[in-house]
Write a protein that holds these residues in place. Structure first.
Motif, PDB file in Angstrom:
ATOM      1  N   ARG A 117       0.891  -1.198   0.036  1.00 48.34           N
ATOM      2  CA  ARG A 117      -0.051   0.079   0.011  1.00 48.34           C
ATOM      3  C   ARG A 117       0.795   1.259  -0.089  1.00 48.34           C
TER       4      ARG A 117
ATOM      5  N   THR B 158      -0.874   5.480   4.197  1.00 48.82           N
ATOM      6  CA  THR B 158      -2.407   4.979   4.101  1.00 48.82           C
ATOM      7  C   THR B 158      -2.816   4.152   5.537  1.00 48.82           C
TER       8      THR B 158
ATOM      9  N   SER C  48      -1.534  -5.373   2.045  1.00 47.73           N
ATOM     10  CA  SER C  48      -2.643  -5.267   0.967  1.00 47.73           C
ATOM     11  C   SER C  48      -3.401  -6.830   1.084  1.00 47.73           C
TER      12      SER C  48
ATOM     13  N   GLN D  97     -12.281   1.484   0.277  1.00 43.86           N
ATOM     14  CA  GLN D  97     -10.543   1.521   0.524  1.00 43.86           C
ATOM     15  C   GLN D  97     -10.477   2.894   0.370  1.00 43.86           C
TER      16      GLN D  97
ATOM     17  N   LEU E 165      -7.852   5.203  -0.963  1.00 46.63           N
ATOM     18  CA  LEU E 165      -7.849   5.882  -2.092  1.00 46.63           C
ATOM     19  C   LEU E 165      -8.409   5.430  -3.161  1.00 46.63           C
ATOM     20  N   TYR E 166      -9.093   4.178  -3.283  1.00 45.14           N
ATOM     21  CA  TYR E 166      -9.559   3.582  -4.453  1.00 45.14           C
ATOM     22  C   TYR E 166     -10.948   3.418  -4.658  1.00 45.14           C
ATOM     23  N   THR E 167     -11.813   3.847  -3.628  1.00 41.10           N
ATOM     24  CA  THR E 167     -13.179   4.039  -3.815  1.00 41.10           C
ATOM     25  C   THR E 167     -13.824   5.245  -3.597  1.00 41.10           C
TER      26      THR E 167
END
Length: 276
Positions: free
Chosen positions: A22, A26, A51, A116, A118-120
């Motif tokens: 990751r 984060t 991760s 998540q 940074l990703y959603t």
């Protein structure tokens, strides 16, 4: 922080930088209670940098020094698949003016429900539980605490807004905690008339100046159950330096309000965390 804790961090410094997949920062830092977050507020993030299908180990040590008290915290954590977080922390609360010390053990578990960081588009949301056990209950019982142990439950949501302030990323976190604790458990749990959980709000905001450096603020709402002295909310202003995936350093100015009848407890906070 004792020599054993410092030794752990020296070992972490010599390890290869392979702490997980990751992005740096984060995983947040580690709170005084052992959960991933800021200094006093647990966030929805899972500690470390593992991760999916990766595990991560953490160790931390911290010290809070205010006018009449000193709090030492140290502990370890295990993160599994960026989904589960297990933690243990031992707190030593030194009564510098009054004399003596109080000790508390905290065993925590956190589970990422969804999202998540940074990703959603939706926030990362996690639920957590902390079992707290007071080792030195005589003083808390004398001032009105009912029990030496208690359970905190919390729900946390964390999100990052990209390029929101002068091109910098902003992390926001909100946590709702159900607690029985007096002074986070350092003065026991509940009182003779009321052992029920109360809902408290906790919040954090952190601006990422670089991918390694963050500044932020935190607020922790707290119940007020012990008749002998008012319990006030906590605040801090912090700087966190994520040296690499193996090491982070956090420093803060803290305002803990009145504690045990002693007013305006203000001072500093310093924490080290190693991850592997």
């Amino acid at each position: 922080m004792n020599k054993a804790v410092i030794g752990c961090f020296l070992v972490f410094l010599t390890l290869p930088v392979q702490a997980g997949s990751r992005v740096l920062a984060t995983g947040g830092a580690t709170t005084i209670e052992g959960a991933a977050g800021g200094g006093i507020v647990p966030w929805a993030v899972i500690n470390g940098y593992g991760s999916d299908d990766e595990w991560s180990l953490q160790a931390f040590g911290s010290r809070v020094g205010v006018d009449d008290f000193t709090l030492h915290s140290a502990g370890v954590g295990l993160s599994i698949d960026n989904r589960w977080e297990l933690s243990y922390a031992r707190q030593q609360f030194k009564l510098d003016t009054i004399g003596g010390q109080l000790r508390q053990d905290i065993v925590g578990i956190k589970y990422r429900l969804t999202g998540q960081l940074l990703y959603t588009s939706l926030p990362q949301i996690s639920v957590g539980l902390q079992y707290k056990y007071h080792q030195d209950f005589e003083l808390p019982s004398l001032v009105g605490a009912r029990s030496r142990s208690g359970v905190d439950l919390y729900l946390a949501a964390s999100t990052v807004w990209l390029d929101v302030i002068a091109g910098r990323n902003l992390l926001l976190n909100g946590t709702v905690r159900a607690t029985q604790a007096n002074q986070t458990g350092l003065l026991g749990f509940g009182n003779a008339e009321n052992q029920r959980h109360q809902l408290m709000f906790e919040g954090s905001a952190a601006l990422l100046l670089t991918h390694q450096l963050a500044v932020g603020v935190e607020f922790k709402q707290k119940p007020n159950r012990l008749a002998f002295a008012d319990e006030q909310h906590w605040r801090d202003v912090f700087v966190a330096w994520f040296v690499n995936p193996n090491l982070s350093v956090t420093a803060a100015y803290v305002d803990l309000g009145d504690i045990a009848g002693l007013p305006s407890q203000q001072g500093w906070y310093l924490a080290l965390e190693g991850s592997w």
